[in-house]
Every structure is written in C-alpha cells, then in structure tokens.
Scaffold this motif. Structure first.
Motif, PDB file in Angstrom:
ATOM      1  N   ALA A 199     -14.500   3.838   7.002  1.00 42.11           N
ATOM      2  CA  ALA A 199     -13.127   3.178   7.342  1.00 42.11           C
ATOM      3  C   ALA A 199     -12.735   3.517   8.762  1.00 42.11           C
ATOM      4  O   ALA A 199     -12.513   2.419   9.459  1.00 42.11           O
ATOM      5  CB  ALA A 199     -11.993   3.769   6.320  1.00 42.11           C
ATOM      6  N   ASN A 244      -3.352   5.690  -3.062  1.00 46.71           N
ATOM      7  CA  ASN A 244      -4.503   5.078  -3.284  1.00 46.71           C
ATOM      8  C   ASN A 244      -5.514   6.198  -3.051  1.00 46.71           C
ATOM      9  O   ASN A 244      -5.653   7.011  -1.950  1.00 46.71           O
ATOM     10  CB  ASN A 244      -4.765   3.990  -2.529  1.00 46.71           C
ATOM     11  CG  ASN A 244      -5.862   2.849  -2.865  1.00 46.71           C
ATOM     12  OD1 ASN A 244      -6.614   3.311  -3.512  1.00 46.71           O
ATOM     13  ND2 ASN A 244      -5.531   1.664  -2.780  1.00 46.71           N
ATOM     14  N   GLY A 275      -8.538   5.743  -2.156  1.00 43.91           N
ATOM     15  CA  GLY A 275      -9.467   5.246  -1.173  1.00 43.91           C
ATOM     16  C   GLY A 275      -8.835   5.331   0.216  1.00 43.91           C
ATOM     17  O   GLY A 275      -7.848   6.055   0.090  1.00 43.91           O
ATOM     18  N   PRO A 315      -8.102   3.417   3.809  1.00 40.60           N
ATOM     19  CA  PRO A 315      -7.564   2.060   4.216  1.00 40.60           C
ATOM     20  C   PRO A 315      -8.204   1.969   5.579  1.00 40.60           C
ATOM     21  O   PRO A 315      -8.299   2.861   6.100  1.00 40.60           O
ATOM     22  CB  PRO A 315      -6.282   2.041   4.387  1.00 40.60           C
ATOM     23  CG  PRO A 315      -5.598   3.525   4.353  1.00 40.60           C
ATOM     24  CD  PRO A 315      -6.778   4.405   3.738  1.00 40.60           C
ATOM     25  N   THR A 355      -9.531  -1.379   1.633  1.00 40.38           N
ATOM     26  CA  THR A 355      -9.729   0.033   1.446  1.00 40.38           C
ATOM     27  C   THR A 355     -11.265   0.313   1.098  1.00 40.38           C
ATOM     28  O   THR A 355     -11.965  -0.661   0.339  1.00 40.38           O
ATOM     29  CB  THR A 355      -9.022   0.475   0.204  1.00 40.38           C
ATOM     30  OG1 THR A 355      -7.627   0.224   0.544  1.00 40.38           O
ATOM     31  CG2 THR A 355      -8.943   2.060   0.219  1.00 40.38           C
ATOM     32  N   THR A 400      -2.939  -2.736   6.806  1.00 42.41           N
ATOM     33  CA  THR A 400      -4.048  -2.436   5.931  1.00 42.41           C
ATOM     34  C   THR A 400      -4.863  -3.580   5.438  1.00 42.41           C
ATOM     35  O   THR A 400      -4.307  -4.510   4.583  1.00 42.41           O
ATOM     36  CB  THR A 400      -3.543  -1.658   4.808  1.00 42.41           C
ATOM     37  OG1 THR A 400      -2.991  -0.507   5.221  1.00 42.41           O
ATOM     38  CG2 THR A 400      -4.803  -0.964   4.049  1.00 42.41           C
ATOM     39  N   TYR A 417     -13.717   2.646  -0.564  1.00 40.83           N
ATOM     40  CA  TYR A 417     -13.831   3.750  -1.953  1.00 40.83           C
ATOM     41  C   TYR A 417     -15.388   4.594  -1.726  1.00 40.83           C
ATOM     42  O   TYR A 417     -14.935   5.739  -2.384  1.00 40.83           O
ATOM     43  CB  TYR A 417     -13.503   3.063  -3.357  1.00 40.83           C
ATOM     44  CG  TYR A 417     -12.428   2.457  -3.403  1.00 40.83           C
ATOM     45  CD1 TYR A 417     -11.181   3.017  -3.593  1.00 40.83           C
ATOM     46  CD2 TYR A 417     -12.093   0.992  -3.130  1.00 40.83           C
ATOM     47  CE1 TYR A 417      -9.880   2.317  -3.784  1.00 40.83           C
ATOM     48  CE2 TYR A 417     -11.059   0.375  -3.044  1.00 40.83           C
ATOM     49  CZ  TYR A 417      -9.990   0.924  -3.520  1.00 40.83           C
ATOM     50  OH  TYR A 417      -8.568   0.246  -3.689  1.00 40.83           O
ATOM     51  N   ASP A 466       0.693  -1.179  -0.110  1.00 38.17           N
ATOM     52  CA  ASP A 466      -0.013   0.000   0.042  1.00 38.17           C
ATOM     53  C   ASP A 466       1.034   1.249  -0.047  1.00 38.17           C
ATOM     54  O   ASP A 466       0.436   2.367   0.217  1.00 38.17           O
ATOM     55  CB  ASP A 466      -0.890   0.050   1.122  1.00 38.17           C
ATOM     56  CG  ASP A 466      -1.789  -1.120   1.147  1.00 38.17           C
ATOM     57  OD1 ASP A 466      -2.596  -1.272   0.151  1.00 38.17           O
ATOM     58  OD2 ASP A 466      -1.968  -1.815   2.301  1.00 38.17           O
TER      59      ASP A 466
END
Length: 578
Positions: free
Chosen positions: A73, A45, A47, A49, A59, A56, A61, A41
């Motif tokens: 999250a 990214n 998104g 996590p 994820t 992680t 999104y 990761d």
C-alpha cells in the motif's frame, strides 16, 4: 419581515425556503466530506488503505512475495504521488494499461508498474483479478485527473465561489436563528400558566410557572449556543475542503467532530442500562422519602403514637432519616455514574474527603450535640430558657446551632457544642410537660425591728396584686437569712406565663414598694444608719398622715449627762432649760 418569520410555522413558502437551504447545506456537506474525505473508511478495517490526495482509493489485504500488505500500500501511494507531481507527464487514458500475466494482473502507467493484483487480492474481494484490476484502474484515473484539476488556477475560483456560497448560507442560518429562538421564547412566555403549569405536590408549590418558564428559556439559550457552535465548526472544515492545500486540515477537524459525536452517542447508548438503574434508585428514594414524610407527619400531629417517642422528635428524625436515605442512595448510584472509576473522579473524591476531614471537626461536634439536645428534650421551640448568660425564647434549634430571642428582641445564635457544655435553665418545661406552674421569687431585706408576720402579710399581698400571678397555689414567703443587720425575706409566687417574667418581676417590685409604704414599713439598705431626731421619715409623703411634720432637733444641757431622771448624780439636783 420579522412577522413573516415569526409566523413561519404557518407559512408554506417559508418552510420550503428553509428546507431548500438545509438541503443545499447537506449537499455541500456531503460532497465536501463524504465523497472527498472518504468517510466510508471511518470504520476499522483489517487491511491497509492506499491513500492519495487525502482519499482512500482501495485497500490492500494480502502480501505479495516478500512484500507485506502494508509495504504494498505504501509503495502504490508513493508511485501515484510521483506521477501526480510530475508536471511534464500528461495524464491520459491511453497511458494506462492492464496486463494479465497469468498468475498476476499488472496495472501500469506509461509502461511503469503501478499495482500488481494477485489471486489472493481477488479472493478477498470475492471477484476475479480482471474485474478487480478494472475497478482499481477506474479509481486511479479519477484520482490522478482530479489531483491535476484541483491544482489549476480555475479551481481556486471555484473554491472561492463555493466559499462565498457557504458563507451566505451560514449567514442565512444565523439569521434564521435570530428569528427562530426569540420566537420560541415568545411562545414559552405565552404558554406560561397553561402548557407550562406550576409543579405542585398538593398545596406545596415546588416550582412556579414563572420559574419553570425561565428554566425552559435558559435551556433554549443553551441549545442555541450549542447549535451555533456546531454550525460554525462545520463551516470551517467545509471551506477548508474546497481547496486541496487545506483539505487535509479540514479532514482532521471534521474527524475530530465525528469522533466526538460518535464517542458521545456510543457512550449514551452503552450507558442506557446504567441510566435505568440510576432512575430506579431515584424512584425508590423519592417514594421512600414520601413514606417517611407521611409517617412522621402523622406522629407530629399525634394521629400515630408510639410509646416513648415524642411528637417533637418527628421532624428532626424525619430530616435525619432523609439525609441517611439520600446518602445511601448516592452510595448505590455512584458506581453507575459516568467516570466513576476514572482517576479524575477518584482524585476529586480524595480531595473532598480531605477537606471534609480537616474542616468538619466543629460541624460533627455541633451535629452530635444537636442530636443530643433534640433527643434529651432539653428545650423546645418557644420555650423560655437561660443558656449561659443569655435569657430568651427559643426561635430555632437544628443540628448545628440554636437561636434564641432575648427580651430585648436580640437574636443570639449559639453553636450546639457550646449549648451542650453550658447549664441550660428551662422555665417552660414543667408547665408544658407536667402542667406545673413556674415559681418566681425575689428577695428584700428588712431590719429586725419589723415584725416578720407583718412582712409576710405585706409580701403575699403584693404578690397577689401582681398580674399573671396565680391565686392558687397561694404565694408564700421564706426567710432565707438572719444577717448581722437585717433579715432576708424571699417572696415566691406561681405563674403560667414564663415568657412574661420581666414584666411580672417589674410589677411585683412595684407592688412590694407600695404595700410596704402602706404598712408603714421602711425598706432600708442593709447597713443604713439613721439619726431620728430632726430627720424626715423615708416613707413617701402620700403614705404619711396629713398632719405629719418633720420633728426638730432636741438640745439638752450638758448637766443632763450627769443626771438621771432629774435626780442629781452624787445627790445634787440642778435645773435646766430646754
């Protein structure tokens, strides 16, 4: 044992041992960081996590209702921490459940919701909600069980064992370094003069094989320090990663290393075009300087001639053009150097410019004066000159100072700004440029009773008897003054040996004394008054007649004061005794 390691490149067993150690280190490194720290990761990214136990898990999104992806999250991470830290709750597979509620799929634990998976979540992952829920459930079970397992007393024993194994591997690696790097140094010494030759340009040795070998050994030492530092740095986060309480700190240290390596490698890759431009500038500058050196060498040896450009200007002009070329190349290359536009570089540049401005007044003055002296051809190397009160031969002249060696073998360094403001007398210039000899002269003073024609003959004879005085043109005499008590005679003689002026003057003065003594000429000080009766002649005894004796004093009676030619004054004559 030592010879065994020194021949490791020929020993297959040693190679296998080293390969096994490296493989084991790589496995530990991979298991501790790649799998534990979630290095997959590292890439950015879009998104958010779900982080649990420094891992992680997956994820998020998309938002769900009023909850954003970030809030979802964060809520999932808090629920997992609550379950993991509740020691009264046993984590078993039968407590997890997946409930498909039509529009969403809910993952629960002990009849409490953990995650809600929507159709948008499945669409982003390009799978169905059920499959996505099963993948997430698998990650949750594994992470929660691992969290509980790592906090059991037995896991500390495993961590200690792994730490001891890592320490042993570290000691083996350092021990290998103790054999490998000295072996490399030994090989470098053996390659001196063969695989490591001297760097030459024709007959000019730029770098000897010995110095090049020392440079290679220094590079090996630097590499050893860097590699040792990296191994020790990696060892610390590996050991910290064996224990859950310190794994976060190890993860941070490892991320620092990865970020540093990524930054350096990324910088090198992005800097490759600039390296090519800088290399091209260096290449062109190098061959431009070689071209200048060839041209000015030909001018210096007079194989190539230009009207009005003297051979002695070749080397100073070459050095000047070399500096200008290097400075111009630096101006072109600086924008392509790393950190050129950084505030630190600008600050250092401004500080250096300030120091140069404050401290370069004398340097600039001497440099400009040096250029003036060079191109006005005031003097050259080995010329006999007089600068101020200093008389000697020119040893060196450059853009800053001039060095002369006096007749007493004393080297005097004179700043060019002082030289340019002084009267420079060059005794060698006419002989070098116009083949015209130097005229040396000295003055003696004699009384009016000595015939001047006789003086001329004596002085010219003395000059002709002196070594290094030319027979043609003939020496000549000038009367430089008719003073109250004496006449000044100046003898002038020609010579081509300006560097032997002191010797010539000394011998000329000796010959003048000898010739004057032979000609019965007394060299008296200007106001000397002599009483001749009873005084010995001042001419040396070797030049006087063999029967010469000093005269006695003559005593006359007082009556002689009143007589003239033995005739009495007032008509009387008186006799007197001598």
């Amino acid at each position: 044992m030592k010879s065994y390691f020194l021949n490791f490149h020929k020993n297959k067993t040693c190679q296998k041992i080293i390969l096994g150690i490296v493989t084991l280190l790589f496995v530990l490194f991979q298991s501790s960081f790649i799998s534990s720290y979630g290095l997959e990761d590292i890439e950015e990214n879009p998104g958010f996590p779900v982080v649990f136990n420094h891992h992680t898990l997956f994820t998020i999104y998309e938002a769900n209702g009023s909850l954003s992806a970030e809030e979802r999250a964060s809520i999932i991470s808090r629920r997992l921490n609550t379950i993991a830290n509740d020691n009264e709750v046993e984590i078993r597979d039968d407590k997890f459940d997946i409930d498909d509620r039509g529009s969403v799929v809910v993952i629960s634990f002990n009849n409490k919701t953990l995650i809600t998976i929507t159709g948008d979540d499945a669409a982003v992952e390009e799978t169905s909600r059920q499959n996505l829920a099963e993948e997430h459930l698998k990650s949750l079970k594994k992470s929660l069980k691992s969290y509980r397992l790592e906090r059991r007393p037995f896991y500390w024993v495993i961590g200690v064992v792994c730490t001891i194994i890592s320490l042993l591997i570290l000691l083996v690696i350092l021990k290998i370094f103790d054999f490998v790097f000295p072996y490399v140094n030994t090989r470098l010494e053996g390659w001196q003069g063969t695989l490591i030759p001297s760097i030459r340009i024709k007959n000019l040795e730029l770098l000897s094989a010995e110095k090049l070998t020392k440079t290679c050994k220094t590079i090996v030492k630097v590499i050893r320090v860097i590699v040792t530092f990296i191994v020790l740095y990696i060892f610390v986060p590996i050991v910290l990663g064996f224990f859950p309480q310190t794994r976060k700190l190890g993860n941070i240290l490892f991320e620092y290393l990865i970020k540093a390596i990524t930054t350096v490698l990324g910088g090198l890759i992005s800097y490759l075009p600039n390296i090519f431009v800088v290399g091209l500038i260096i290449y062109l500058t190098y061959y431009t300087l070689r071209f200048f050196k060839f041209i000015f060498y030909e001018i210096e040896t007079e194989n190539l001639q230009f009207s009005g450009f003297y051979p002695e200007w070749a080397q100073p002009t070459y050095r000047l053009l070399s500096w200008l070329t290097i400075m111009l190349a630096a101006v072109f290359a600086f924008p392509y150097l790393p950190g050129f536009n950084s505030p630190a570089f600008k600050g250092v540049s401004a500080f250096a410019a300030l120091l140069f401005t404050l401290g370069s007044t004398g340097v600039v003055s001497n440099t400009v004066s040096g250029l003036v002296l060079i191109y006005t051809r005031a003097f050259q190397i080995s010329d006999r000159v007089k600068i101020g009160d200093a008389v000697g031969d020119v040893l060196e002249k450059d853009l800053l100072v001039t060095r002369i060696r006096t007749v007493k073998n004393v080297v005097i360094t004179i700043p060019n700004s002082v030289v340019i403001n002084s009267n420079v007398v060059n005794y060698s210039a006419l002989k070098r440029d116009l083949k015209s000899p130097l005229i040396l002269h000295t003055t003696i003073t004699l009384g009016y009773d000595v015939p001047w024609r006789k003086v001329y003959e004596v002085l010219i004879a003395a000059a002709q008897s002196t070594n290094y005085i030319l027979e043609n043109p003939l020496p000549f005499v000038l009367q430089t003054g008719l003073n109250d008590f004496y006449v000044s005679y100046e003898i002038n003689a020609y010579t081509n040996e300006s560097t032997k002026m002191a010797i010539i003057y000394s011998e000329l003065h000796q010959n003048i004394q000898d010739k004057c003594n032979e000609a019965d000429i007394e060299i008296l000080s200007p106001h000397y008054s002599a009483m001749r009766d009873g005084n010995h002649n001042t001419i040396p005894a070797d030049y006087l007649p063999k029967n010469y004796s000093a005269p006695g004093f003559r005593v006359d009676p007082i009556t002689n004061l009143f007589t003239h030619n033995n005739k009495p004054v007032n008509g009387s004559i008186e006799s007197h005794d001598n």
